[in-house]
Structure formats: structure tokens, C-alpha cells
Write an enzyme that holds these catalytic residues in place. Structure first.
Site, mmCIF file in Angstrom:
data_model
loop_
_atom_site.group_PDB
_atom_site.id
_atom_site.type_symbol
_atom_site.label_atom_id
_atom_site.label_comp_id
_atom_site.label_asym_id
_atom_site.label_seq_id
_atom_site.Cartn_x
_atom_site.Cartn_y
_atom_site.Cartn_z
ATOM 1 N N GLU A 440 0.889 -1.250 0.077
ATOM 2 C CA GLU A 440 -0.013 0.072 0.051
ATOM 3 C C GLU A 440 0.727 1.290 0.060
ATOM 4 O O GLU A 440 0.370 2.294 0.497
ATOM 5 C CB GLU A 440 -0.726 0.080 1.353
ATOM 6 C CG GLU A 440 -2.182 -0.879 1.181
ATOM 7 C CD GLU A 440 -2.441 -1.178 -0.031
ATOM 8 O OE1 GLU A 440 -2.631 -0.025 -0.947
ATOM 9 O OE2 GLU A 440 -2.955 -2.157 -0.568
HETATM 10 C C1 LIG Z 1 2.767 -9.702 0.668
HETATM 11 C C2 LIG Z 1 2.652 -8.451 -0.369
HETATM 12 C C3 LIG Z 1 1.210 -8.413 -0.530
HETATM 13 C C4 LIG Z 1 0.868 -7.457 -1.759
HETATM 14 N N1 LIG Z 1 -0.497 -7.213 -1.912
HETATM 15 C C5 LIG Z 1 -0.733 -6.471 -3.184
HETATM 16 C C6 LIG Z 1 -1.838 -6.305 -3.679
HETATM 17 O O1 LIG Z 1 -2.964 -7.168 -3.007
HETATM 18 N N2 LIG Z 1 -2.392 -5.903 -4.820
HETATM 19 C C7 LIG Z 1 -1.161 -5.236 -5.373
HETATM 20 O O2 LIG Z 1 -1.446 -4.491 -6.581
HETATM 21 N N3 LIG Z 1 0.024 -5.099 -4.842
HETATM 22 C C8 LIG Z 1 0.358 -5.894 -3.740
HETATM 23 N N4 LIG Z 1 1.634 -5.764 -3.268
HETATM 24 C C9 LIG Z 1 2.614 -5.125 -3.901
HETATM 25 C C10 LIG Z 1 3.055 -4.096 -2.859
HETATM 26 O O3 LIG Z 1 2.013 -2.885 -2.857
HETATM 27 C C11 LIG Z 1 4.388 -3.395 -3.625
HETATM 28 O O4 LIG Z 1 5.301 -4.402 -3.422
HETATM 29 C C12 LIG Z 1 4.761 -2.116 -3.025
HETATM 30 O O5 LIG Z 1 3.720 -0.997 -3.372
HETATM 31 C C13 LIG Z 1 6.121 -1.551 -3.425
HETATM 32 O O6 LIG Z 1 6.392 -1.768 -4.875
HETATM 33 P P1 LIG Z 1 7.706 -2.547 -5.484
HETATM 34 O O7 LIG Z 1 7.731 -3.935 -4.674
HETATM 35 O O8 LIG Z 1 7.766 -2.916 -6.840
HETATM 36 O O9 LIG Z 1 9.008 -1.568 -4.894
HETATM 37 P P2 LIG Z 1 9.551 -0.391 -5.567
HETATM 38 O O10 LIG Z 1 8.532 0.432 -6.448
HETATM 39 O O11 LIG Z 1 10.705 -1.136 -6.797
HETATM 40 O O12 LIG Z 1 10.350 0.154 -4.664
HETATM 41 C C14 LIG Z 1 11.648 -0.138 -4.294
HETATM 42 C C15 LIG Z 1 12.133 0.779 -3.122
HETATM 43 O O13 LIG Z 1 12.356 2.086 -3.733
HETATM 44 C C16 LIG Z 1 11.642 3.150 -3.102
HETATM 45 N N5 LIG Z 1 11.147 4.004 -4.043
HETATM 46 C C17 LIG Z 1 10.619 3.855 -5.270
HETATM 47 N N6 LIG Z 1 10.351 4.945 -5.640
HETATM 48 C C18 LIG Z 1 10.849 5.969 -4.947
HETATM 49 C C19 LIG Z 1 11.030 7.482 -4.996
HETATM 50 N N7 LIG Z 1 10.107 8.076 -6.186
HETATM 51 N N8 LIG Z 1 11.234 8.006 -3.846
HETATM 52 C C20 LIG Z 1 11.683 7.559 -2.812
HETATM 53 N N9 LIG Z 1 11.719 6.252 -3.064
HETATM 54 C C21 LIG Z 1 11.319 5.363 -3.754
HETATM 55 C C22 LIG Z 1 10.544 2.379 -2.513
HETATM 56 O O14 LIG Z 1 9.883 3.185 -1.107
HETATM 57 C C23 LIG Z 1 11.299 1.012 -2.048
HETATM 58 O O15 LIG Z 1 11.894 1.190 -0.809
HETATM 59 C C24 LIG Z 1 1.761 -6.575 -2.097
HETATM 60 C C25 LIG Z 1 3.346 -7.130 -1.921
HETATM 61 C C26 LIG Z 1 3.439 -8.160 -0.918
HETATM 62 C C27 LIG Z 1 4.847 -8.372 -0.654
#
Ligand SMILES: Cc1cc2nc3c(=O)[nH]c(=O)nc-3n(C[C@H](O)[C@H](O)[C@H](O)COP(=O)(O)OP(=O)(O)OC[C@H]3O[C@@H](n4cnc5c(N)ncnc54)[C@H](O)[C@@H]3O)c2cc1C
Length: 597
Positions: A440
């Protein structure tokens, strides 16, 4: 795993004494049924279900996890039966509007139900939890025909919902999304792509699953301006509402993960699956924010849930575990040693957990009320409540999940080495709590949303809406018997505005300044927000003590916990202030190549 006892006394305190829910709901058209008696009865009934049915499945669910086969996913033993009981008792409909087939109770009760089910068993609570976001999205953006077709079954809990945003190349940055939606001659769309990490994406608890999916139309503009939103049901729904053919969306696998193991986290493959557009073309992200805001508040509650459960386990253990003697003389002279609760450092940990849990409860229930005022109120009052939600949702999401995780860790620490051993269940709480700071929108992303979009983006208007409320409260209680809370609160409230100005000015000269300050800024904001709720709780407790009303110990504990919060936790703002004012240079001046050395 600690046995969960719903803290009904504290819930009633916040709901009735602190926030005067009955008084509020009598003035909100459509909420009049929510009397104190009704609210207490519903909490008491929900407590029974959560303590007796859900809590015992928390540990076994973690041990067993979910099972994947090409035919689908099965949830751990007992999950499905518990869900059926939940549905039979009408819980999914509790806080849904009557026009959508719900019971029309205030959203405050939805927040409380989420807290109770989530503290008893967070993994289980995610299945019905996601449905609520799907319901709100269809209610707000769906056509009358879509509302007719999907809401009834979702609201009854016969079907569940999901939120499908994430793909392997994008989570935070949805502009990189690739899933495609091709228009079909019958007005529907064919959805093709792979979504990952979809919670409750496949399971055996309900007959149908309604996926709410972001995808791109052909020739859509690049970036977030080219994203549309679709309903993609697992089974298509016939015109008479009955279930039709199996749609072409299948669960390719489920993730093996650190915690919330009984919640199925699915890879979903859409292969020309039939989907139906919700809202306007290319405006999907704006519609999805309805879902995301519901889910963000739900996830904030996860911090409270794990903090509370960990506190309950740690408190019991600290009273039973004997180690060393109190340095001020034995407190258990007949035993071989004193219980560890006599030691100052163990009390530091327990009081930190207690202060965060009770403060977060007050904060979240306040937000629950704000959402009701925004939905049922009118004019300026409704707009003001909506503005408060916009400002406070990222603070709640980031601050309560961060401090909830700290509390979960402290609970494990109170158990010493035994906390690290599975059989006590404390390590499960730590594992389960960790995800709340990631999904989220990570803490970093909430922080950017707060400082960028909400605070600076509104020219400080949203922040001033809240600091004015705190200012009025401080003015009203200045010079009273609780000035030990009011004076520092007034100081921090003023400083919050001043720091915002400084960050805003720095960000005008160098945009990296906002990002560099963001996480310290949101944590600072969280500590000040919680101080406001602790001061309000102290006022109520002090009044009750002065009036000599019963339950003296409860109010004394409130005042002492407020004092602990102000003297021991609120000063953390000093470190956040220094860090956020230190500027972006100490983060940005190191050349990327130098990170290797
Ligand atoms: C158990 C689990 C359940 C989930 N359930 C759902 C679901 O039901 N539906 C769904 O759609 N998704 C779901 N997710 C996905 C989850 O919402 C994402 O993993 C999360 O939003 C982060 O995205 P990412 O993993 O691609 O990380 P990334 O976007 O790759 O981010 C990696 C890091 O970079 C940082 N970062 C990225 N951009 C910036 C910026 N501009 N400035 C500063 N920092 C930045 C982030 O804060 C993070 O620390 C789930 C994930 C898990 C693990």
C-alpha cells in the site's frame, strides 16, 4: 501465540468517552442507529467471534500456509469455515451503505471490525478486507448496471474482491504498467498481462472473486495518464446475476514469504480475460485511489493490530517470567527471583507498546469518524473532514505501521531468547507486521505523498486545517491541571508549521530537499499527531478522576501512559527535526560510484 483478548474497555473509552460517537452519529443523517448501546453491542459480538474463532487459527494458519495447485489455492484448515460463519453472521455488510445492500452502520465500526479481525488473525482478515476496497470502488465509480451485478454478492461476502496493480517491473511507479486491454465488439475488453503479489487473488473461501485491475488501452498515452480500470471476475456473471463461464484469469503460483503466510499472495495471469471498464478511459488511476485510500487506512490498522497483540503477550510474560531481583529490594520475596516487570527497562518496552497501541487506536477511530462525516455530512463540515482524511491517511499508514513494527519487536525482546523461538508466537507477530511498512505504498512513498502532494501541494492549507484544531484544543485547556501535556503539544504544533515552511523554502531551491526530509517529516508529524490524541485522552481521564467516577485504575493508567508518551516518546521529534533540517547534501553529494567504498 498470545491469546487475544479484545481490549473492550479501551475501545469503549475511545469510541464513547473520547470521541462521543453517539453524539456525532445523532447529528449525521443516516447514522442515527449508531447509539452507544448499539456500538457497544456490536463490538462485544465481534469480540466473541474474533477471540473464539479467528484467534485460534492464527498460529495454525502460519504453520500450514496456503496450498497451490493448477486448479486453485486452498487456505489453511479452518479458514474457510470461519469465513462462512463470518458471512452467515452478516459481518461483511456491517459498514456498507444500505443502498448497496449493506447494514449502513458507520465506517468507524468498519475500522474497529478490521482491528479486531486483524489482531486476532491478520492473514485471515485480508480476504474480507480487500473486498471492502472493491465494494467502495464499484460503489463510487461503477455504472448502475455494474453496481447491480456485483455489489450484492460482494456485500454479502458470497464473493470477495482484489486489487490488481502490481506487475514485476512496477509497484510504486505505475506509469510502467504493461497489462493490456483490447476493446471487444460487445463493449467489454480483453485483458492480457501478469499481475504479481495479488493478495487474496485466488482461494477457496468464496464462490467468485472480483478482480479490480489496472490496464492500458491500445494507443493510450504513456505514463499514468494512460491507465484504465477494469472489473475482471473469476467467473463471468450472467444477466440474471447467476455465475457463468470461468474467465481466463488463473493463479500461476503463490509467493513463499516472510510473514502473513496464510494470506495467499498470488501471481495472476490474465490471458484475454473478459473485463469491463470502470470509470472513464485513461482515468483509471484516479478511480483506483478510492481503493487505495481504503486499503491504506486498513493497512495502518495492521500496525495497531500487531502492536496490541504483541503487547498482550509481552505483558503476560513479564508478569510470569522470573529473573534477578529488583534493585530497590525484592518484590517477590517468597520466590527465587522477581518477575521481570519490576525492571525499569522491561517497563520501558511495555509502556512503549501500550502508548503506541492506545494512541494509534484513538488516531484511527478519529479517522473512522472523519470518513463518516465526509460521507454523511454536508457542506463545509464534510469538506473539512475530507481534507483531514487526505492529510492524516499517509501519516497513519506510515507512522502506525512503523511504530507497530517497533512494538512487535519490543514484544519479542521482552521474551528474551524465547521470543526468537517459534512456539511462543512472538516471532510470528514480527514477521507478520513487517509487510505493513511495504505494501500500500512504502513508508518512503507515504512520506513523499504527505510532504509533496498533501502539505506543499495544498500550499499548507491541509496542514493548517489540522494544526488549527490542535491550537483550539490547547487554547481551551491552557493553564489547567494537565498543562504538562498542553504546553509541549502547543510548542510542537507551532513548530510543525515552522518546519514545514523551512522544508518548503528549501524545496523551492532544490526539489531533492523535500524527498530528503520526507521520512523524518512524516515521523515527526506522527509523533505530534499522537501527542494530540494522548493529550485529549489525558483530559478525559483527568476529568473522570476529578469527578471521582468509578474505574479509577483505568483512568490513572491513562494519565500515566500519557506522561510516559510525552516524556519518553515525543522527544524523538528532536532527532527527526535535526535530521530533516540537515538538508539533502549529506544524502546526495556522494557520487554513486563511491557507494562501493
Ligand atoms: C505480501 C504482499 C502483498 C501485496 N498485495 C498486493 C495487492 O493485493 N495488490 C497489489 O497490486 N500489490 C500488492 N503488493 C505489492 C506492493 O504494494 C508493492 O510491493 C509495493 O507497493 C512496493 O512496490 P515494489 O515492490 O515494486 O517496490 P519498488 O517500487 O521497486 O520500490 C523499491 C524501493 O524504492 C523506493 N522508491 C521507489 N520510488 C521512489 C521514489 N520516487 N522516491 C523515494 N523512494 C522510492 C520504495 O520506497 C522502496 O523502498 C503486495 C506485496 C506484498 C509483498
Amino acid at each position: 501465540m498470545p491469546e487475544y483478548t479484545v481490549p473492550q474497555r479501551d475501545i469503549r473509552f475511545v469510541m464513547n468517552e473520547l470521541l462521543d460517537s453517539e453524539g456525532l452519529y445523532q447529528t449525521l443523517p443516516g447514522c442515527e442507529e449508531a447509539t452507544e448501546e448499539m456500538l457497544n453491542t456490536i463490538v462485544s459480538e465481534a469480540s466473541k467471534f474474533c477471540e473464539e474463532i479467528l484467534s485460534p487459527l492464527n498460529r495454525s494458519g502460519d504453520e500450514e500456509g496456503c496450498h497451490w495447485t493448477p486448479e486453485g489455492v486452498t487456505t489453511p484448515a479452518g479458514f474457510k469455515e470461519a469465513y462462512h460463519q463470518y458471512v452467515e453472521n452478516g459481518w461483511p455488510a456491517l459498514s456498507v451503505a444500505i443502498e448497496s445492500g449493506g447494514q449502513g452502520m458507520p465506517n468507524l465500526l468498519g475500522v474497529i471490525l478490521n482491528e479486531l479481525t486483524g489482531t486476532a488473525n491478520w492473514s485471515w482478515g485480508m480476504y474480507p478486507g480487500l473486498s471492502l476496497g472493491a465494494i467502495k470502488t464499484i460503489e463510487t465509480h461503477g455504472t448502475p448496471e455494474q453496481r447491480e451485478r456485483y455489489l450484492g454478492k460482494l456485500v454479502k461476502g458470497e464473493w470477495t474482491g482484489t486489487m490488481c496493480l502490481t506487475e514485476s517491473q512496477c509497484g510504486t511507479d505505475l506509469s510502467l504498467l504493461r497489462t493490456k486491454a483490447e476493446p471487444h465488439s460487445d463493449g467489454s475488453y480483453r485483458i492480457t498481462g501478469t499481475k504479481i503479489f495479488i493478495s487474496a487473488g485466488e482461494h477457496d473461501m468464496a464462490d467468485n472473486i472480483v478482480h479490480i485491475v489496472l490496464a492500458r488501452l491500445p494507443d493510450a498515452p504513456e505514463g499514468t495518464q494512460g491507465i484504465s480500470l477494469f472489473i475482471v471476475p473469476k467467473f463471468l456473471v450472467n444477466d440474471d446475476g447467476s455465475m457463468g463461464e470461468r474467465n481466463n484469469v488463473h493463479c500461476g503460483s503463490i509467493e513463499k514469504k516472510m510473514g502473513i503466510k496464510a494470506s495467499a499472495t498470488c501471481v495472476l495471469n490474465f490471458e484475454e480475460a473478459t473485463g469491463y471498464l470502470i470509470g472513464a478511459e485513461n482515468k483509471g488511476l484516479a478511480c483506483m485511489f478510492t481503493f487505495m485510500n481504503t486499503a491504506r487506512l486498513g493497512t495502518a490498522t495492521q500496525g495497531l493490530a500487531h502492536g496490541e497483540l504483541s503487547y498482550q503477550g509481552a505483558l503476560k510474560y513479564a508478569r510470569e517470567r522470573l529473573a534477578m531481583r529488583s534493585v530497590t529490594g525484592p518484590k517477590n520475596p517468597d520466590g527465587p527471583a522477581d518477575p521481570i516487570i519490576v525492571h525499569p527497562d522491561v517497563r520501558r518496552m511495555l509502556l512503549t507498546q501500550k502508548a503506541f497501541a492506545e494512541g494509534s487506536r484513538a488516531f484511527l477511530y478519529y479517522l473512522g469518524q472523519c470518513s463518516d462525516i465526509a460521507a454523511f455530512g454536508e457542506g463545509e463540515e464534510a469538506q473539512a473532514a475530507d481534507d483531514l482524511m487526505a492529510l492524516l491517511t499517509p501519516i497513519a499508514k506510515a507512522f502506525i505501521t512503523e511504530t507497530g513494527f517497533e512494538s512487535a519487536n519490543l514484544g519479542m525482546q521482552v521474551y528474551g531468547g524465547h521470543g526468537f523461538i517459534r512456539e511462543w508466537g512472538m516471532e510470528q507477530i514480527v514477521r507478520d507486521a513487517r509487510i505493513a511498512m511495504l505494501y500500500e505504498g512504502t513508508t518512503g512513498i507515504q512520506a513523499m505523498d504527505l510532504i509533496g502532494r498533501k502539505v506543499l501541494g495544498s500550499g499548507g492549507k491541509l496542514l493548517m486545517g489540522f494544526t488549527k484544531i490542535i491550537h483550539q484544543f490547547c487554547k481551551q485547556h491552557a493553564g489547567g491541571s494537565i498543562s504538562e501535556f498542553i504546553e509541549p503539544l502547543a510548542h510542537y504544533n507551532k513548530e510543525w508549521g515552522e518546519l514545514t515552511m523551512k522544508i518548503g523554502e528549501a524545496a523551492m531551491a532544490n526539489p531533492d530537499e523535500a524527498g530528503a526530509a520526507a521520512v523524518d517529516y512524516i515521523m515527526y508529524s506522527g509523533y505530534v499527531t499522537l501527542a494530540y490524541f494522548w493529550a485529549r485522552m489525558a483530559v478525559v481521564a483527568q476529568e473522570q478522576l476529578e469527578q471521582g467516577s468509578g474505574d479509577r485504575e483505568f483512568y490513572e493508567a491513562k494519565l500515566l501512559t500519557a506522561r510516559f508518551y510525552f516524556q519518553r516518546l515525543l522527544p524523538r521529534t528532536l532527532a527527526h527535526k535535526e535530521a530533516m533540517l540537515s538538508g539533502a547534501a549529506n544524502l546526495m553529494e556522494m557520487d554513486e560510484a563511491l557507494f562501493d567504498f
